[in-house]
Design a protein around this motif. Structure first.
Motif, short mmCIF file in Angstrom:
data_model
loop_
_atom_site.label_atom_id
_atom_site.label_comp_id
_atom_site.label_asym_id
_atom_site.label_seq_id
_atom_site.Cartn_x
_atom_site.Cartn_y
_atom_site.Cartn_z
N SER A 8 30.12 -2.34 92.31
CA SER A 8 30.02 -0.89 92.36
C SER A 8 28.96 -0.38 93.32
N TYR A 9 27.99 -1.21 93.67
CA TYR A 9 26.83 -0.73 94.42
C TYR A 9 26.78 -1.42 95.79
N TYR A 10 26.78 -0.59 96.84
CA TYR A 10 26.96 -1.09 98.20
C TYR A 10 25.78 -0.84 99.13
N THR A 11 24.76 -0.16 98.68
CA THR A 11 23.76 0.32 99.62
C THR A 11 22.38 -0.29 99.40
N ALA A 12 21.53 -0.14 100.41
CA ALA A 12 20.14 -0.55 100.28
C ALA A 12 19.42 0.32 99.27
N TYR A 13 19.81 1.57 99.19
CA TYR A 13 19.19 2.49 98.22
C TYR A 13 19.43 1.98 96.80
N GLU A 14 20.64 1.57 96.50
CA GLU A 14 20.94 1.03 95.16
C GLU A 14 20.23 -0.31 94.95
N ALA A 15 20.09 -1.08 96.01
CA ALA A 15 19.39 -2.37 95.88
C ALA A 15 17.94 -2.16 95.47
N ILE A 16 17.27 -1.13 96.03
CA ILE A 16 15.85 -0.94 95.70
C ILE A 16 15.64 -0.12 94.43
N THR A 17 16.57 0.79 94.11
CA THR A 17 16.37 1.64 92.92
C THR A 17 16.97 1.02 91.66
N LEU A 18 18.09 0.32 91.81
CA LEU A 18 18.74 -0.31 90.65
C LEU A 18 18.47 -1.80 90.59
N GLY A 19 18.05 -2.37 91.70
CA GLY A 19 17.80 -3.82 91.74
C GLY A 19 19.07 -4.63 91.80
N THR A 20 20.19 -4.01 92.19
CA THR A 20 21.45 -4.73 92.25
C THR A 20 22.33 -4.15 93.34
N ALA A 21 23.12 -4.99 93.97
CA ALA A 21 24.05 -4.56 95.02
C ALA A 21 24.97 -5.72 95.36
N VAL A 22 26.08 -5.40 96.03
CA VAL A 22 26.94 -6.46 96.57
C VAL A 22 26.38 -6.88 97.92
N CYS A 23 27.10 -7.76 98.61
CA CYS A 23 26.59 -8.33 99.85
C CYS A 23 26.23 -7.26 100.88
N GLN A 24 26.96 -6.15 100.89
CA GLN A 24 26.68 -5.10 101.85
C GLN A 24 25.30 -4.49 101.61
N GLY A 25 24.93 -4.33 100.35
CA GLY A 25 23.60 -3.81 100.04
C GLY A 25 22.50 -4.79 100.42
N TYR A 26 22.71 -6.07 100.16
CA TYR A 26 21.75 -7.10 100.59
C TYR A 26 21.56 -7.03 102.11
N SER A 27 22.69 -6.95 102.83
CA SER A 27 22.63 -6.97 104.29
C SER A 27 21.96 -5.72 104.85
N LEU A 28 22.24 -4.57 104.25
CA LEU A 28 21.61 -3.33 104.69
C LEU A 28 20.11 -3.36 104.45
#
Length: 400
Positions: free
Chosen positions: A189-209
């Motif tokens: 459900s989570y694709y962005t760098a913003y979600e990676a830093i605020t939620l601590g979770t993301a798919v590969c696209q969020g990791y890469s961003l």
């Protein structure tokens, strides 16, 4: 009166022929479609990254028929504008035929903007040879959220990067921070760098961003690459170190289900094209990654000054590249027998090494202890070593 009416009708037809409207909707998938990024758009000068990874300078746009239009579109996307318009003077039909390619070229100017773009709609209105292109864009991350990502990245880097740290060290601390602070989003459900830093979770696209932004802010040249793996579409990073490109897959170095506090993995850390193609595929053109990172560190250790040699040795040990050295490698069952017999003769309590034949190891290990000069007990653990068919073996010896 009829003549006047006829003339007005002819005039109306001419006006309708001269004025046209075109509408195009392009929905991007979760992984977008850029090829080669260019540095941030400037009205004065831009840096063009060629497909081989080299950089050349270009003056104000104008080298090609659509250069100026492309830069203006890129600026609109990078400004995260939901709606913006640009103008173009030239053949309307040719513009229409090339518009999708022009927009995709504009998106190549910045990987970050391209990979948070969810969809766009463009409309072309033309009067003679003058056209206005109106863009409506939908992004997965707002301008304000991107600003929050930038602020978080800068604050994090201020803690991670110390004075005198070189680019090799920067890549490692950024890699380690991301894989220990982000978890893979199994809900997809989570694709962005913003979600990676605020939620601590993301798919590969969020990791890469997030990797892209952190490496970029640390002063490194970085890309987002896309392709396929056995589970479907996938995205990762490429980073340039000492003029050499490498692949960096942060997502696959952070496996699903890893226990908190588990050792950090470097299975997909600074890999060549050949190494990554074992389980990754891509069809778009990216800078060639042909140099083995272990060789780069070995050259640094052999040819650098004392500080560089110490750093290279430290990095090899931390990343696990020291296992590639012959002194830490056991090749085949005969060498395994010799290694174990020598350890028993010396009264060693444990031994570690890389064994080159993963499939044959259990049988070879049993045979080595059956043929040992002294009967001893042992406990063995082993795990695959990334990049080849070998194992990292840890053996505890128990003497009678």
């Amino acid at each position: 009166m009829r003549n006047v009416t006829s003339r007005l009708l002819v005039l109306a037809i001419i006006i309708l022929a001269a004025y046209s409207l075109e509408l195009k909707l392009d929905l991007f998938p979760s992984i977008s479609d850029p090829d080669e990024p260019v540095a941030a758009v400037s009205k004065q000068q831009v840096k063009l990254n060629t497909l081989d990874g080299t950089v050349k300078e270009s003056s104000v746009a104008g080298e090609g028929p659509y250069d100026k239009l492309e830069l203006e579109l890129a600026a609109g996307f990078q400004a995260r504008s939901g709606q913006f318009s640009v103008t173009y003077t030239g053949n309307r039909k040719q513009l229409s035929d090339n518009m999708t390619d022009i927009i995709r070229s504009a998106l190549m100017h910045d990987d970050y903007s391209a990979y948070i773009l969810e969809s766009y709609l463009y409309t072309i209105r033309s009067w003679g040879n003058k056209s206005t292109i109106a863009i409506e864009a939908k992004f997965r991350e707002t301008k304000e959220q991107s600003a929050e990502v930038d602020a978080h990245v800068e604050a994090t880097l201020a803690k991670l990067i110390t004075p005198g740290m070189n680019d090799h060290e920067k890549v490692k601390v950024i890699h380690d921070w991301i894989v220990t602070h982000v978890e893979y989003d199994q809900s997809l459900s989570y694709y962005t760098a913003y979600e990676a830093i605020t939620l601590g979770t993301a798919v590969c696209q969020g990791y890469s961003l997030l990797g892209y932004r952190m490496l970029e802010k640390a002063g490194l040249e970085v890309r987002i690459a896309e392709g396929t793996v056995n589970t479907g579409e996938h995205a990762w990073n490429m980073v340039k170190l000492d003029g050499i490109w490498y692949h960096l897959d942060l997502t696959w170095d952070d496996p699903v289900g890893a226990e908190p506090g588990s050792p950090i993995r470097y299975s997909y850390y600074l890999k060549t094209d050949e190494e990554l193609r074992l389980d990754h595929g891509w069809t778009r053109e990216y800078p060639a990654a042909e140099n083995v990172y272990a060789d780069a560190l070995q050259a640094m250790e052999n040819g650098g000054n004392g500080e560089q040699a110490r750093l290279a040795a430290k990095l090899k040990l931390a990343i696990g590249l020291h296992w590639l050295e012959e002194k830490n490698t056991v090749r085949g069952k005969d060498a395994l027998k010799t290694t174990i017999a020598g350890a028993i003769h010396d009264g060693a309590g444990s031994l570690q090494f890389r064994y080159t034949d993963a499939d044959g190891f259990p049988a070879a290990l049993k045979e080595a202890f059956d043929d040992a000069p002294v009967a001893v007990g042992y406990r063995a653990s082993y795990e695959p070593y990334a990049g080849d068919d070998s194992l990292i073996v840890n053996i505890q010896l128990e003497y009678p």
